[in-house]
Design a protein around this motif. Structure first.
Motif, short mmCIF file in Angstrom:
data_model
loop_
_atom_site.label_atom_id
_atom_site.label_comp_id
_atom_site.label_asym_id
_atom_site.label_seq_id
_atom_site.Cartn_x
_atom_site.Cartn_y
_atom_site.Cartn_z
N CYS A 1 0.81 -1.22 0.00
CA CYS A 1 0.00 0.00 0.00
C CYS A 1 0.84 1.27 0.00
O CYS A 1 0.39 2.32 -0.46
N SER B 1 1.59 3.63 -3.21
CA SER B 1 0.64 4.60 -3.78
C SER B 1 1.32 5.95 -3.99
O SER B 1 0.99 6.68 -4.94
N SER C 1 3.08 5.61 -7.24
CA SER C 1 2.11 5.54 -8.33
C SER C 1 1.58 6.93 -8.67
O SER C 1 1.49 7.30 -9.85
N GLN C 2 1.25 7.70 -7.65
CA GLN C 2 0.76 9.06 -7.88
C GLN C 2 1.84 9.92 -8.55
O GLN C 2 1.54 10.69 -9.47
N THR D 1 -0.07 1.14 -12.80
CA THR D 1 -1.27 0.42 -13.23
C THR D 1 -1.80 -0.52 -12.15
O THR D 1 -2.85 -1.15 -12.35
N ASN E 1 -3.77 -1.79 -9.04
CA ASN E 1 -5.01 -1.38 -8.39
C ASN E 1 -4.77 -1.27 -6.89
O ASN E 1 -4.51 -2.26 -6.21
N LEU E 2 -4.88 -0.04 -6.38
CA LEU E 2 -4.62 0.21 -4.96
C LEU E 2 -5.89 0.66 -4.23
O LEU E 2 -5.83 1.25 -3.17
N GLN E 3 -7.06 0.31 -4.79
CA GLN E 3 -8.32 0.75 -4.17
C GLN E 3 -8.47 0.20 -2.77
O GLN E 3 -9.01 0.87 -1.88
N SER E 4 -8.00 -1.01 -2.55
CA SER E 4 -8.17 -1.60 -1.22
C SER E 4 -7.34 -0.88 -0.16
O SER E 4 -7.58 -1.02 1.03
N CYS E 5 -6.36 -0.09 -0.60
CA CYS E 5 -5.53 0.66 0.36
C CYS E 5 -6.26 1.89 0.87
O CYS E 5 -5.81 2.50 1.82
#
Length: 372
Positions: free
Chosen positions: A326, A329, A332-333, A366, A368-372
């Motif tokens: 996590c 992120s 990634s940003q 790419t 998916n870090l939505q769960s973070c």
């Protein structure tokens, strides 16, 4: 100041290899004439292949004796395997503007060290490539323990615009009485103390490009001696790659204090594990920093702010073992923002996950870090 790094590297070396060297000078004035072309303006371009031995002192005397106008002198020395050049730092001679030495064993490197000279700084372009410096470790220790520092040799050629040290190593002369670790440490400590208290400043007012790469013996105080009493107001490119550097020194974290005009900092192919850079309130178009192929697994959580200051900091993290949990992120940003702010550097956004195994090879931006 640049020259002192060679001495520090000697003390920092862990393994000392002793070898033999014999020097028989075979050059002559007629050979200099054959090797040096000249033009109507008085410029001399000397390109010399050294099969055995060559002496800079004879070359310097030959230049002194030349009649008429002698404007810019360029010297290119390339040694065949086993070739040796007698070459005292910092290579001063009449109107010498450029010197390039490749594949040579350098003898006499410290023979004019800490001595006053009648020659002025004239070199603008200096390069040492794939060379080994012949060193008598006992004489070097004595010199550092007993001789006062001279600005002439400590700073070297302050007129340099470009200075390259690439794959420079040390070749130690045989000795029946190698120094003890205690004496070696004394020599190192004395030099470090002299560096802190030297009574002069080295002004590299014209230096634009500095490369120091391929070294296995970087001293722990390398950057202190480089910056304590030296200024680099115009340096734009600093290549310090492939030096086994494990951590970032404060002088690079706070780059703008020491290198206010820096545009490209190459720290690739080192062993850096983490990083943090100041992003101060100074206006430059950008600062590009290559941290490619290091040992970085995670990034600062404020990494995105590196793009929002007056000087955007563009960081190359390709080839690092990034761990995609996590905390990734922030990276990634940053990578997505980099593609928008600096589209001509968009390839830098293709950083991949190294772990965990189920994400290995995926582009970080790419994931998916939505769960973070």
């Amino acid at each position: 100041m640049l020259s002192r790094h060679c001495i520090l590297a000697v003390f920092a070396a862990v393994i000392i290899n002793f070898g033999a060297c014999k020097c028989f000078v075979i050059d002559s004035e007629s050979e200099f004439e054959k090797s040096c072309s000249s033009d109507s303006m008085g410029n001399r371009n000397c390109s010399i292949v050294v099969p055995n031995n060559w002496n800079f002192l004879k070359f310097r005397r030959w230049l002194e004796k030349l009649n008429g106008n002698v404007k810019d002198v360029r010297l290119d020395l390339t040694c065949l395997d086993g070739g040796t050049v007698f070459l005292p730092w910092p290579f001063r001679a009449r109107n010498l503007r450029k010197i390039r030495v490749k594949n040579c064993l350098i003898d006499g490197y410290y023979s004019e060290y800490n001595t006053k000279t009648k020659y002025t700084n004239t070199v603008r372009d200096m390069a040492l490539i794939d060379v080994s410096i012949l060193t008598d470790i006992n004489q070097l220790i004595e010199m550092n323990l007993n001789d006062p520092l001279e600005k002439s040799s400590t700073c070297g050629q302050e007129t340099n615009v470009q200075f390259i040290q690439r794959n420079v190593s040390f070749h130690f002369v045989p000795t029946k009485s190698p120094p003890s670790l205690h004496r070696l440490q004394d020599g190192f400590d004395t030099l470090a103390e002299k560096s802190k208290t030297q009574p002069f400043t080295c002004h590299f007012e014209d230096l634009l490009f500095l490369e120091h790469t391929g070294s296995k013996s970087i001293s722990r105080i390398h950057f202190d001696t480089m910056t304590d009493h030296s200024v680099y107001p115009k340096l734009k490119v600093f290549n310090f790659s492939s030096n086994y550097l494990p951590d970032l020194p404060r002088q690079l974290e706070q780059w703008w204090k020491f290198f206010p005009s820096l545009r490209f900092l190459d720290l690739s192919n080192n062993e850096i594990r983490s990083f943090s850079f100041d992003h101060p309130d100074v206006s430059l178009e950008y600062l590009y920093i290559s941290l490619a192929n290091n040992n970085i697994t995670s990034v600062p959580q404020d990494l995105f702010s590196y793009l929002s200051g007056k000087t955007p900091i563009l960081i190359n993290l390709l080839g690092n073992p990034i761990h995609c949990d996590c905390r990734v992120s922030a990276l990634s940003q940053y990578l997505r923002g980099l593609r928008i702010i600096a589209p001509h550097f968009k390839d830098l956004s293709n950083v991949q996950c190294h772990s965990p195994s189920n994400l290995a090879g995926r582009k970080v931006r790419t994931v998916n870090l939505q769960s973070c």
